[in-house]
Design an enzyme around this catalytic site. Sequence first.
Site, short mmCIF file in Angstrom:
data_model
loop_
_atom_site.label_atom_id
_atom_site.label_comp_id
_atom_site.label_asym_id
_atom_site.label_seq_id
_atom_site.Cartn_x
_atom_site.Cartn_y
_atom_site.Cartn_z
N TYR A 288 -58.53 -57.56 9.44
CA TYR A 288 -57.44 -57.77 8.70
C TYR A 288 -56.63 -57.68 9.74
O TYR A 288 -56.71 -57.07 11.16
CB TYR A 288 -57.10 -56.31 8.07
CG TYR A 288 -56.10 -55.66 7.51
CD1 TYR A 288 -56.10 -56.15 5.68
CD2 TYR A 288 -54.82 -55.80 7.50
CE1 TYR A 288 -54.93 -55.92 4.90
CE2 TYR A 288 -53.62 -55.54 7.00
CZ TYR A 288 -53.91 -55.46 5.25
OH TYR A 288 -52.80 -55.27 4.68
N TYR A 338 -49.36 -62.62 3.57
CA TYR A 338 -49.45 -61.87 3.37
C TYR A 338 -49.40 -61.15 2.68
O TYR A 338 -48.32 -61.64 1.79
CB TYR A 338 -48.26 -60.70 4.18
CG TYR A 338 -48.80 -58.82 4.38
CD1 TYR A 338 -49.29 -59.07 6.16
CD2 TYR A 338 -48.01 -58.26 3.57
CE1 TYR A 338 -50.41 -57.94 6.02
CE2 TYR A 338 -49.24 -56.67 4.03
CZ TYR A 338 -49.85 -57.29 5.37
OH TYR A 338 -50.35 -55.60 5.09
#
Lengths: 404, 165
Positions: A288, A338
């Site tokens: 991430y 995102y």
Amino acid sequence: MPGLKDKYAIVGIGMTEFSRNSGRTTRALGVEAVRAAMVDAGLGAGEVDGMLSYHGNDSTASPTIAGDLGIRLNFYMDCSGGGSSIEALIGIAMGVIEAGMCSTVAIFRAMNGFTEARIGGTGRQRPVFTGTSLEAGIHGMNSAAQSFAPSFMRHMFEYGTTSEQVAHVKMAHSHHASNNPRAYYKQRISVEDVLNSRWITKPLHLLDCCVETDNGVAIIVTSADRARNLRQRPAWIMGVAGRVNKEQPGGYHWSRGPISRVAGVYGAPIVFGQAGIGPQDVDVTGSYDAFTFTTMLQLEAYGFCKEGEGGDYVSSGIIELGGARPNNTSGGHLCEGYTHGIGHIVENVRQLRGLADDYCPNWAAGEHSYDYTEGGCRQVKDAEITMNLGWAMPATGSALIMHN
Amino acid sequence: MAEFLGATVAIAPNDPEHLGFLQAAAAGRFVLQRCAECARLRYPIGNACPFCTALEWEWAEVSGKGTIYSYEAVMHPIHPSFRDQVPYAIVLVELDEQRGVPTEHDGLRVLSMLVDANDRPESLERVAIGLRVEVGFTPLGDGLALPRFHLSEEAPEHTPWSLGG
Ligand SMILES: [Zn+2]
């Protein structure tokens, strides 16, 4: 529930475009993404009977998405959450199928992350300090970057990690994104570009921070017997760890333990134990990248390098396409867009299928050049095992291991 | 109504913990919750003891002295209240009390903007990990004050380290 390895698979993936002006509702984005995943899997409306989503009061709930598509659900749940939710929800999907509540589950995240609900805030909120903001917000800590930065600073102090080392994460991901036609930022970025970008909060430069975008993304999870009869090669689930926490009195990640040691240290034995493998067996990681350094801290926590050596690891070339274990081959949150982690799952499924949708003319037939220069290939040769490392904050993480 | 940097400070009627914390600060006392069972201190404010689960607690005054454990230097404000505060440092202070409890990596950690003698953001050139700090109290009005930390005269706990640049 021991022994679920290889009993469940991801069989469908779907994405809208990544933009900063979707001009559409999260309902429209979610519907398009879920439908794309159904088409990818070869599933009709009557064959999906479970739905899960995660949101920050910025999405549209499952019954509406399903209703638009003519799907009648036997199970649904919409939960609050951002990063690290997706791996946890995949585990929940396995569990509810195992429990006999439904048979095939679509999971989606639909967000106008730029035009509506920006994670970093817009500065337009009504200024009130109350409740727990009296412990952080009132001192000037009001965004994800501001909340996480002291964890990275402490890592720099303890281990000599540098801005230049973690800038390699942005460099690598931008090179990957340059071979991803869908990426919001396709331009290749150098380490110097990162270091020369303006400070947001030291030690984070602008280009250490991810991009905010509007998008919908979906995946479909089902059991092995169904997975084998669908359109795509299944991405088999070997292990999953969901929303593992560090000790965090008051809910604040900085209140206990070494603050640069993240929750993955607790997730690693769970996920590797289920999968029966170790980090050395993983071909591709999806760590991430809300920020450059979050990728590094998680790679340390899951044992891809020793604690404190993450700076060397991410700047060694290992995480680049053509390296020993590429990370975020789509460009990730730093460049592609995102998605609160679900995009990283989709990318690893593509890698396991051998169907990374790059600039190779016949990628859809699995024909790749493995030439990773700009505007070329992003398929990892012979990718067999992938791992996703989900992040919500230093004290919360998730993980997923898949194979083809 | 209490105010700070143009924002309302609103203590909910069902939040006596934060009220007590900020009222003590207005009286010049830096207090933390102390467990009535195991006597350990805790911060941030919580509704049970994270070490023994006991619900009962009392306020305990602590020295307000500590060492900078980590920090950041905010250059780009998000919240409107901090637009004329940048650049400013946020420090994570490890208090002198209860160091190394329950593990060698733990302690009582408190966030604060690092402020100067005039209660304004301290110059970034002066912030570093390892420096000693002590608490002061910023009036919020309405009988409340906010504990915030400033550099102390004491020698650093260890060789100071800062990012520089
Ligand atoms: Zn106790």
